[in-house]
Enzyme design. Structure first.
Site, PDB file in Angstrom:
ATOM      1  N   ASN A  67       0.829  -1.213   0.000  1.00 14.41           N
ATOM      2  CA  ASN A  67       0.000   0.000   0.000  1.00 14.41           C
ATOM      3  C   ASN A  67       0.857   1.255   0.000  1.00 14.41           C
ATOM      4  O   ASN A  67       0.661   2.164   0.810  1.00 14.41           O
ATOM      5  CB  ASN A  67      -0.935  -0.009   1.217  1.00 14.41           C
ATOM      6  N   ARG A  72       8.248   6.532  -2.722  1.00 12.33           N
ATOM      7  CA  ARG A  72       8.376   6.520  -1.266  1.00 12.33           C
ATOM      8  C   ARG A  72       9.130   5.277  -0.805  1.00 12.33           C
ATOM      9  O   ARG A  72       9.916   5.341   0.130  1.00 12.33           O
ATOM     10  CB  ARG A  72       6.990   6.564  -0.598  1.00 12.33           C
ATOM     11  N   ARG A 120       4.202   0.854   8.965  1.00 19.07           N
ATOM     12  CA  ARG A 120       5.001  -0.338   8.666  1.00 19.07           C
ATOM     13  C   ARG A 120       6.225  -0.462   9.568  1.00 19.07           C
ATOM     14  O   ARG A 120       6.880  -1.505   9.594  1.00 19.07           O
ATOM     15  CB  ARG A 120       5.440  -0.321   7.213  1.00 19.07           C
ATOM     16  N   LYS A 162       0.589 -11.460  -1.337  1.00 20.50           N
ATOM     17  CA  LYS A 162       1.291 -10.808  -2.453  1.00 20.50           C
ATOM     18  C   LYS A 162       2.765 -10.554  -2.138  1.00 20.50           C
ATOM     19  O   LYS A 162       3.641 -10.806  -2.964  1.00 20.50           O
ATOM     20  CB  LYS A 162       0.574  -9.499  -2.806  1.00 20.50           C
ATOM     21  N   PRO A 179       2.889 -12.924  -8.058  1.00 22.05           N
ATOM     22  CA  PRO A 179       2.364 -11.874  -7.183  1.00 22.05           C
ATOM     23  C   PRO A 179       1.267 -11.086  -7.897  1.00 22.05           C
ATOM     24  O   PRO A 179       1.468 -10.614  -9.013  1.00 22.05           O
ATOM     25  CB  PRO A 179       3.578 -10.962  -6.934  1.00 22.05           C
ATOM     26  N   ASP A 181      -0.624  -7.820  -7.735  1.00 21.25           N
ATOM     27  CA  ASP A 181      -0.851  -6.477  -7.210  1.00 21.25           C
ATOM     28  C   ASP A 181      -1.977  -5.834  -8.019  1.00 21.25           C
ATOM     29  O   ASP A 181      -2.601  -6.485  -8.850  1.00 21.25           O
ATOM     30  CB  ASP A 181       0.437  -5.643  -7.278  1.00 21.25           C
TER      31      ASP A 181
END
Length: 232
Positions: A67, A72, A120, A162, A179, A181
């Site tokens: 997310n 970033r 996180r 994922k 994966p 996404d």
DNA sequence: CACCAGGTAGATC
DNA sequence: GATCTACATGGT
């Protein structure tokens, strides 16, 4: 490809595997291209390779990716390395290694927050502690089967379906990992399904269609979907 | 000021 | 099991 400042010994012992040079991409691309969609995607990402990255570094990096956006993600990893990694000086410039498990396990909440980890930070700290204490070992997980590795990775805080697949594909030599996404979900629904479906269903279809190289198909599709902004 | 970005944890049915 | 929501942070 040209590598500078690299001895033949170092090329053999590290870079050959890192760049996945022993895999026959020509043959895999031929196989995947029997599917018309993959044929286009492969044409688009013709020079792509799956890097064999470090399992520990990949574990933490993809926890950060959840997310989040790529700009970033890069910044956070850069700041974590500067604050908790080891300095390397080369040609008058400073570089920093990815932090050791112990370093991140001992990091304070404030320091992690200062790196921009957001919520996180706690996941990183907990997972790093598990590794530092020897409760799990990324290098041992690499030796497991896809299924066992996936199951084990899910025991890490911040690692879901994922992220586990990304770690398995990019650092544990599991080319069957697929994966899903947001982009892969969109591109699969757009070309193969026609309507929104649960992620598990997309993984099932991918395994049937692409088999043991589903992960490579995923990378071609991902790149294609993003560049063309498919489904957006 | 909403909405988004390479999803996941925790609660709920 | 499947489904719903909050989640830090920085950009548009």
């Amino acid at each position: 490809m040209i590598l500078e400042n690299c001895s033949p010994e170092r090329f053999e012992s590290f870079w050959r595997h890192y760049f996945d040079l022993d895999r026959d991409y020509g043959e895999i691309k031929r196989q995947l291209s029997s599917d018309p969609v993959l044929k286009e995607a492969v044409k688009y990402g013709w020079g792509m390779r799956i890097l064999n990255q470090d399992p520990w570094e990949t574990l933490i990096s993809f926890i950060i990716s959840a997310n989040n956006n790529i700009t970033r993600i890069k910044g956070i990893i850069e700041r974590l390395s500067q604050k908790f990694g080891r300095e390397i000086c080369w040609e008058g410039k400073s570089y920093y290694t990815f932090p050791a498990p112990e370093s991140l396990a001992c990091a304070s909440e404030e320091d992690l927050k200062a790196c921009g980890c957001g919520y996180r930070g706690a996941y990183i700290k907990k997972t790093a502690a598990m590794v530092a204490e020897g409760l799990i070992s990324p290098y041992k997980i690499r030796e497991l089967s896809y299924e066992e590795g996936h199951k084990t990775l899910l025991s890490c805080m911040g690692v879901g379906d994922k992220v586990a697949d990304c770690i398995l594909l990019f650092s544990m030599e599991k080319p069957e990992a697929f994966p899903v996404d947001v982009w892969v979900k969109r591109v699969m629904e757009y070309f193969y399904i026609g309507s929104p479906v649960p992620i598990r269903q997309i993984k099932t279809i991918a395994a049937e269609k692409f088999g043991k190289y589903a992960g490579l198909a995923q990378q071609y599709l991902f790149y294609y979907a993003r560049e063309k902004k498919i489904g957006k």
